[in-house]
Design an enzyme around this catalytic site. Structure first.
Site, PDB file in Angstrom:
ATOM      1  N   ARG A 339       5.321 -10.579  -5.849  1.00 41.66           N
ATOM      2  CA  ARG A 339       5.071  -9.592  -4.798  1.00 41.66           C
ATOM      3  C   ARG A 339       5.483  -8.209  -5.292  1.00 41.66           C
ATOM      4  NH1 ARG A 339       6.949  -9.916   1.531  1.00 41.66           N
ATOM      5  NH2 ARG A 339       9.044 -10.064   0.621  1.00 41.66           N
ATOM      6  N   ASP A 462       7.756  -8.106   9.861  1.00 43.76           N
ATOM      7  CA  ASP A 462       7.305  -6.728   9.667  1.00 43.76           C
ATOM      8  C   ASP A 462       6.270  -6.341  10.714  1.00 43.76           C
ATOM      9  OD1 ASP A 462       8.184  -4.806   7.634  1.00 43.76           O
ATOM     10  OD2 ASP A 462       7.927  -6.451   6.233  1.00 43.76           O
TER      11      ASP A 462
END
EC number: 2.3.3.9
Length: 741
Positions: A339, A462
């Site tokens: 990531r 998020d």
């Protein structure tokens, strides 16, 4: 002062330049001068585009804020709201139907449903543990967690407890009966295993039997008449029964079984983003070096376990005999994604001629892509292990807002492939559906990456932070615990699955779901996380290798491919549901409820931020206000800080309330960390604690932060702490913690 090397228009930190030239480039057949020239050109060409995308975020947010302020206290007219979002370019036209065309993708992504680990790459030990979590002991996972209650004499204790062990064995036998049933009888009554004429034969007290579905016998090790293990398969996942009558557990088992091993973390995300604290060149190089070791297969970490020291390394592949004879191999390690960071942050690892830091996301694509070449083929230089057997590099790209940002990432990957001499579309993209503008335009986002996309994932943590920030001016939001039951989030989870399936993800790409954060509550996880594969997710995030093994049970219970087939063609969420803002209907909270919410969030913020700023720990098991261990990263911090910023903005609380709560909670957090020799107490000298001030700033200025992100404040405060520590020696820093043992 950072020592730098000038390359074209860039000034590169010496520590990064030397690492790339001396460690990352050898074995790739890429000329160093050509590589750095390519880096210079990519940065020059794409930096303006990156900045323009960030400017567009700010412009849209400003228009949304203005719209809500004009609305004052009127109820939201959904038709008018939708029309407004369309007019400003926030809500885009939906593209015609299409099917993704991504090719060269490993089976772990296309067809094998199973758990996915996320681990901070800055911590070598955790990264190794995660990569090795492809296979996990079911016996250990059951014995060491609360899945088996410590009742009726089944306490864990310092030594092996046979009562508890027997309960573990019974649980595992029941699992085998359910997943790979015998044609008659039960695995619980088995007295032995043999292989005859390519078939598994299981001895029972009064007869012999075989599998109800003989095709579930996949192989074995040892001699056919006395195998040391038996390999089974169900829903594409392997189960290995280990047989050793002389072992501690095997001596108590009629069939001599000593363990049941489950194929567990099928894929793992090595994370440079939310679970790490990388604020400068030295931090970035630490992560890049670990990523290199993972791809070359030579990463190692010294471990001391129960007084025994050893070196942890990557597992090798596993060899078996096929039912009909002949040898075959199964991967010994989890397939690795990496990531990268998103589009927002810069890092001083590289600066331009004006001294401006280069966008970190551009750097990550270049350097993690370069390093991943070592995982594409085995050689003397690259090491004996490979990651992708299809020649692909898998990069998760987080925090993208809408299809233009996805398209920019694809252009970035294309440019990096040119620099590295890789075929186009080698670098695949995992799209995190964790920002509101991506959710409402998800079909267009997928289409923008139709030839590269290998997963979409609902990052609900998020996503909740962005939900709050986008509508910051709309009014006070519901409490954090209530958020999960709001219409938007239920629609969001369904919408992600439906959009992926409509684009042809089944059999081609992963449809993922979010993290289980209660790291010690494994019984609860086993009870509830099965909802994710039942909802059509082919993978879901887990916080530890143990959790991966336990979550793997769910993929034996649920045939995800069949679930996805049943969901195909459905569209369960409406745009109106997705756009429903989670506003509190009325301010009906009692003062003690408000104080409870503020204290809970302040404690969570302090518990995470103090380790981030003071120790460089980006992912922590943080005890909550009730001492329940929760996995915290920047996503959970974003929710907590944005909720309090929202309440502050609308007068539910005052800045004095925030300060008072922080001062109440800091001593509690200090006590919870009393056993950590590197910990620096925040109380009673609050204003001398950079971490305390960072936590306060995250709340008080939360409404002004870009999209509610916490990184700008965290990075600045961590650098401030590092500068202070350089002037005054302090206890040793650490690069990780116990989020994924």
């Amino acid at each position: 002062m950072t020592d730098r090397v000038s390359v074209g228009n860039l000034r590169i930190a010496r520590v990064l330049y030397d690492f790339v030239n001396n460690e990352a480039l050898p074995g790739t057949d890429i000329d160093p001068d050509s590589f750095w020239a390519g880096v210079d050109k990519v940065v020059a060409d794409l930096t303006p585009q990156n900045q323009a995308l960030l400017n567009a975020r700010d412009e849209l947010q400003a228009q949304i804020d203005k719209w809500h302020r004009r609305r004052v206290i009127e109820p939201i007219d959904m038709d008018a709201y939708r029309q407004f979002l369309t007019e400003i370019g926030y809500l885009l036209p939906e593209p015609d139907d299409f099917t993704i065309t991504t090719s060269g993708v490993d089976a772990e992504i296309t067809t094998t449903a199973g758990p996915q680990l996320v681990v901070p790459v800055l911590n070598a030990r955790f990264a190794l543990n995660a990569a090795n979590a492809r296979w996990g002991s079911l016996y250990d996972a059951l014995y060491g967690t609360d899945v088996i209650p410590e009742t009726d004499g089944a306490e864990k204790g310092p030594t092996y407890n046979k009562v508890r062990g027997d309960k573990v064995i019974a649980y595992a036998r029941k699992f085998l009966d359910d997943s790979v049933p015998l044609s008659s009888g039960s695995f619980g009554d088995a007295t032995g295993f043999t292989v005859q004429d390519g078939q598994l034969v299981v001895a029972l007290p009064d007869k012999s039997t075989g599998l109800a579905n003989p095709g579930q016998f996949a192989g074995y090790t040892g001699a056919a008449e006395s195998p040391t293990s038996v390999l089974l398969i169900n829903h594409g996942l392997h189960i290995e029964i280990l047989i050793d009558p002389e072992s501690q557990v095997g001596t108590t088992d009629r069939a001599g079984v000593k363990d049941v091993i489950l194929e567990s973390a099928i894929t793992t995300i090595m994370d440079f983003e939310d679970s790490v604290a990388a604020v400068d060149a030295a931090d970035k190089v630490l992560g890049y070096r670990n990523w290199l070791g993972l791809n070359k297969g030579d990463l190692a970490a010294a471990v001391d376990k129960d007084g025994t020291a050893f070196l942890r390394v990557l597992n090798r592949d596993r060899n078996y005999t096929a039912p009909g004879g002949g040898q075959f191999t199964l991967p010994g390690r989890s397939l690795m994604f990496v990531r990268n960071v998103g589009h927002l942050m810069t890092n001083d690892a590289i600066v331009d001629t004006d001294g401006s830091e280069v966008f970190e996301g551009i750097m990550d694509a270049l350097f993690t892509g370069l390093i991943a070449i070592h995982g594409l083929k085995a050689s003397d230089v690259n090491g004996p292990l490979i990651n992708s057997r299809t020649g692909s590099i898998y990069i998760v790209k987080p925090k993208m807002h809408g299809p233009a940002e996805v398209a920019f990432t694809c252009e970035l990957f294309s440019r990096v492939e040119d620099v590295l001499g890789l075929p186009q579309n080698t670098m695949k993209i995992g799209i995190m559906d964790e920002e509101r503008r991506t959710t409402v335009n998800l079909k267009a986002c997928i289409k923008a990456a139709a030839d590269r996309v290998v997963f979409i994932n609902t990052g609900f943590l998020d996503r909740t932070g962005d939900e709050i920030h986008t509508s910051m001016e709309a009014g006070p939001m519901v409490r954090k615990g209530t958020m999960k039951s709001q219409p938007w989030i239920l629609a969001y989870e369904d919408h992600n699955v439906d959009a992926g399936l409509a684009a042809g993800f089944s059999g081609r790409a992963q449809v993922g779901k979010g993290m289980w954060t209660m790291t010690e509550l494994m019984a609860d996880m086993v009870e509830t996380k099965i909802a994710q594969p039942r909802a059509g997710a082919s993978t879901a995030w887990v916080p530890s290798p143990t959790a991966a093994t336990l979550h793997a049970l769910h993929y034996h219970q649920v045939d995800v491919a069949a679930v996805q087939q049943g969901l195909a063609g459905k569209r369960r969420a409406t745009i109106e549901q997705l756009l429903t803002i989670p506003l509190a209907k009325e301010l009906a909270w009692a003062p003690d409820e408000i104080r409870e919410e503020v204290d809970n969030n302040c404690q969570s913020i302090l518990g995470y931020v103090v380790r981030w700023v003071d120790q460089g720990v980006g992912c922590s098991k943080v005890p909550d206000i009730h001492d329940v261990a929760l996995m915290e990263d920047r996503a959970t911090l974003r929710i907590s800080s944005q909720l309090l910023a929202n309440w502050l903005r609308h007068g539910v609380i005052t800045s004095a309330d925030v300060r008072a709560s922080l001062e109440r909670m800091a001593p509690l957090v200090d006590r919870q960390n009393a056993g950590d020799v590197a910990y620096r107490p925040m109380a009673p000298n609050f204003d001398d604690s950079i971490a305390f001030l960072a936590a306060q700033e995250l709340i008080l200025s939360g409404a002004q932060q870009p999209n509610g992100y916490t990184e700008p404040i965290l990075h600045r405060r961590r650098r401030e702490f590092k500068a202070r520590a350089a002037e005054k020696p302090a206890p040793s820093d650490r690069a990780g913690d116990d989020a994924a043992r």
